[in-house]
Motif scaffolding. Structure first.
Motif, PDB file in Angstrom:
ATOM      1  N   ALA A   3       4.549   5.612   7.160  1.00 11.38           N
ATOM      2  CA  ALA A   3       5.628   4.682   6.779  1.00 11.38           C
ATOM      3  C   ALA A   3       6.947   5.429   6.640  1.00 11.38           C
ATOM      4  N   GLU A   4       6.881   6.626   6.056  1.00 13.15           N
ATOM      5  CA  GLU A   4       8.112   7.420   5.868  1.00 13.15           C
ATOM      6  C   GLU A   4       8.697   7.813   7.230  1.00 13.15           C
ATOM      7  N   ARG A   5       7.835   8.195   8.163  1.00 17.11           N
ATOM      8  CA  ARG A   5       8.312   8.603   9.505  1.00 17.11           C
ATOM      9  C   ARG A   5       8.955   7.427  10.245  1.00 17.11           C
TER      10      ARG A   5
ATOM     11  N   ALA B 152      -8.049  -2.158   6.402  1.00 18.68           N
ATOM     12  CA  ALA B 152      -8.773  -1.549   7.520  1.00 18.68           C
ATOM     13  C   ALA B 152      -8.063  -1.827   8.842  1.00 18.68           C
ATOM     14  N   ARG B 153      -7.577  -3.058   9.013  1.00 16.87           N
ATOM     15  CA  ARG B 153      -6.844  -3.390  10.243  1.00 16.87           C
ATOM     16  C   ARG B 153      -5.560  -2.582  10.358  1.00 16.87           C
ATOM     17  N   ILE B 154      -4.881  -2.407   9.218  1.00 22.20           N
ATOM     18  CA  ILE B 154      -3.615  -1.660   9.211  1.00 22.20           C
ATOM     19  C   ILE B 154      -3.851  -0.208   9.588  1.00 22.20           C
ATOM     20  N   LEU B 155      -4.905   0.400   9.020  1.00 22.03           N
ATOM     21  CA  LEU B 155      -5.220   1.794   9.347  1.00 22.03           C
ATOM     22  C   LEU B 155      -5.519   1.931  10.837  1.00 22.03           C
ATOM     23  N   GLU B 156      -6.238   0.957  11.381  1.00 26.68           N
ATOM     24  CA  GLU B 156      -6.577   1.003  12.807  1.00 26.68           C
ATOM     25  C   GLU B 156      -5.326   0.869  13.674  1.00 26.68           C
ATOM     26  N   LYS B 157      -4.464  -0.073  13.346  1.00 29.13           N
ATOM     27  CA  LYS B 157      -3.280  -0.317  14.162  1.00 29.13           C
ATOM     28  C   LYS B 157      -2.253   0.811  14.071  1.00 29.13           C
ATOM     29  N   THR B 158      -2.238   1.510  12.935  1.00 33.41           N
ATOM     30  CA  THR B 158      -1.273   2.604  12.764  1.00 33.41           C
ATOM     31  C   THR B 158      -1.874   3.972  13.096  1.00 33.41           C
ATOM     32  N   GLY B 159      -3.176   3.995  13.372  1.00 30.16           N
ATOM     33  CA  GLY B 159      -3.823   5.251  13.728  1.00 30.16           C
ATOM     34  C   GLY B 159      -3.923   6.235  12.571  1.00 30.16           C
ATOM     35  N   THR B 160      -3.999   5.696  11.347  1.00 32.38           N
ATOM     36  CA  THR B 160      -4.115   6.554  10.164  1.00 32.38           C
ATOM     37  C   THR B 160      -5.510   6.400   9.557  1.00 32.38           C
TER      38      THR B 160
ATOM     39  N   LEU C 255       0.835  -1.207   0.000  1.00 38.26           N
ATOM     40  CA  LEU C 255       0.000   0.000   0.000  1.00 38.26           C
ATOM     41  C   LEU C 255       0.870   1.257   0.000  1.00 38.26           C
ATOM     42  N   THR C 256       1.892   1.248   0.842  1.00 38.27           N
ATOM     43  CA  THR C 256       2.743   2.432   0.951  1.00 38.27           C
ATOM     44  C   THR C 256       3.713   2.571  -0.224  1.00 38.27           C
ATOM     45  N   SER C 257       3.743   1.549  -1.093  1.00 37.18           N
ATOM     46  CA  SER C 257       4.525   1.649  -2.329  1.00 37.18           C
ATOM     47  C   SER C 257       3.658   2.107  -3.500  1.00 37.18           C
ATOM     48  N   GLY C 258       2.371   2.391  -3.204  1.00 37.35           N
ATOM     49  CA  GLY C 258       1.498   2.931  -4.234  1.00 37.35           C
ATOM     50  C   GLY C 258       0.648   1.922  -4.975  1.00 37.35           C
ATOM     51  N   HIS C 259       0.618   0.673  -4.521  1.00 34.65           N
ATOM     52  CA  HIS C 259      -0.179  -0.351  -5.199  1.00 34.65           C
ATOM     53  C   HIS C 259      -1.648  -0.249  -4.788  1.00 34.65           C
ATOM     54  N   SER C 260      -2.533  -0.546  -5.725  1.00 31.27           N
ATOM     55  CA  SER C 260      -3.968  -0.537  -5.441  1.00 31.27           C
ATOM     56  C   SER C 260      -4.372  -1.845  -4.779  1.00 31.27           C
ATOM     57  N   VAL C 261      -5.595  -1.853  -4.241  1.00 26.53           N
ATOM     58  CA  VAL C 261      -6.106  -3.066  -3.598  1.00 26.53           C
ATOM     59  C   VAL C 261      -6.139  -4.238  -4.576  1.00 26.53           C
ATOM     60  N   SER C 262      -6.576  -3.976  -5.795  1.00 27.30           N
ATOM     61  CA  SER C 262      -6.645  -5.055  -6.790  1.00 27.30           C
ATOM     62  C   SER C 262      -5.257  -5.553  -7.175  1.00 27.30           C
TER      63      SER C 262
ATOM     64  N   ASN D 160      -6.239   7.161   5.985  1.00 27.56           N
ATOM     65  CA  ASN D 160      -6.278   6.859   4.550  1.00 27.56           C
ATOM     66  C   ASN D 160      -4.875   6.513   4.063  1.00 27.56           C
ATOM     67  N   ASP D 161      -4.773   6.216   2.774  1.00 27.81           N
ATOM     68  CA  ASP D 161      -3.490   5.766   2.221  1.00 27.81           C
ATOM     69  C   ASP D 161      -2.425   6.863   2.244  1.00 27.81           C
ATOM     70  N   VAL D 162      -2.850   8.129   2.110  1.00 28.52           N
ATOM     71  CA  VAL D 162      -1.883   9.231   2.151  1.00 28.52           C
ATOM     72  C   VAL D 162      -1.255   9.321   3.544  1.00 28.52           C
ATOM     73  N   GLU D 163      -2.098   9.285   4.570  1.00 33.50           N
ATOM     74  CA  GLU D 163      -1.577   9.318   5.944  1.00 33.50           C
ATOM     75  C   GLU D 163      -0.708   8.092   6.213  1.00 33.50           C
TER      76      GLU D 163
END
Length: 216
Positions: A211-213, A193-201, A168-175, A203-206
């Protein structure tokens, strides 16, 4: 009496990578690449065929393979043949995967761009029953032992979640992720959805900024 040759199985889905690694190892008089595999299932079949009378001393295993990736195959190898050393190969920096690999029982972790001498030394060390750890891997392991990498953020992600996170953080789509990992798109969405919850973000931009931080 000639020295015992180290019999190596090379598992990588890219032919050009396999050829390069074979060339590096061919320069060592005591190492013989006796088999190759292009995916995880073939690695397991080749090991089963060779572990008996034919013999096998080391598996060199790429992390990013189609279908069952390297870490899943590593787990299967450790369960079925716990004494067979597995040296993990990757293009990813040590801080991303080295600790995960060692925790799962890998005998070492090596970047594919490693110096040829280091590659040969790593194969020899794990074949002799040792564990090959680069300074960067040692530092990553020390931070975990010291508690600096408690299970928060990326460290809290399961292996499959981390795979999806990385893509996801490399820019790949879900498909695209579904096709690469051989997962249904709705399954990838669930992982997302689980990843967003665990990282507190949110959307994909956040998530990309997160990931960069975290240097992931």
């Amino acid at each position: 009496m000639p020295p015992k040759r180290i019999r190596v199985l090379l598992g990588d889905d890219h032919r050009i990578v396999r050829e390069g690694l074979k060339q590096v190892l061919a320069d060592a008089p005591d190492i013989d690449v006796c088999a190759e595999a292009v995916d995880g299932d073939e690695v397991l079949r080749q090991v089963e065929a060779r572990i008996g009378d034919v013999g096998l001393d080391v598996v060199l295993l790429d992390i990013a393979m189609p279908g069952r990736d390297g870490l899943e195959v590593l787990q299967a190898l450790r369960k079925a043949w716990p004494r067979l050393p597995v040296l993990m190969l990757s293009t990813y920096p040590e801080r991303q995967y080295a600790v995960r690999c060692i925790k799962l029982g890998a005998a070492g972790y090596l970047n594919k761009s490693a110096d040829p001498d280091d590659m040969v030394a790593a194969v020899r060390k794990v074949a002799d029953g040792g564990v090959y750890v680069t300074p960067a891997t040692a530092e990553a392991l020390a931070s975990v032992v010291g508690g600096a990498s408690a299970k928060t953020g990326p460290e809290a992600l399961s292996h499959r979640e981390y795979q999806v996170f990385r893509l996801l953080t490399s820019g790949h789509s879900v498909s695209e992720i579904g096709a690469q990992l051989q997962l249904a798109p709705n399954t990838v969405s669930t992982y997302r959805a689980r990843i967003l919850e665990k990282t507190g973000t949110k959307n994909d931009v956040e998530l990309a900024l997160y990931a960069e931080r975290h240097g992931k």
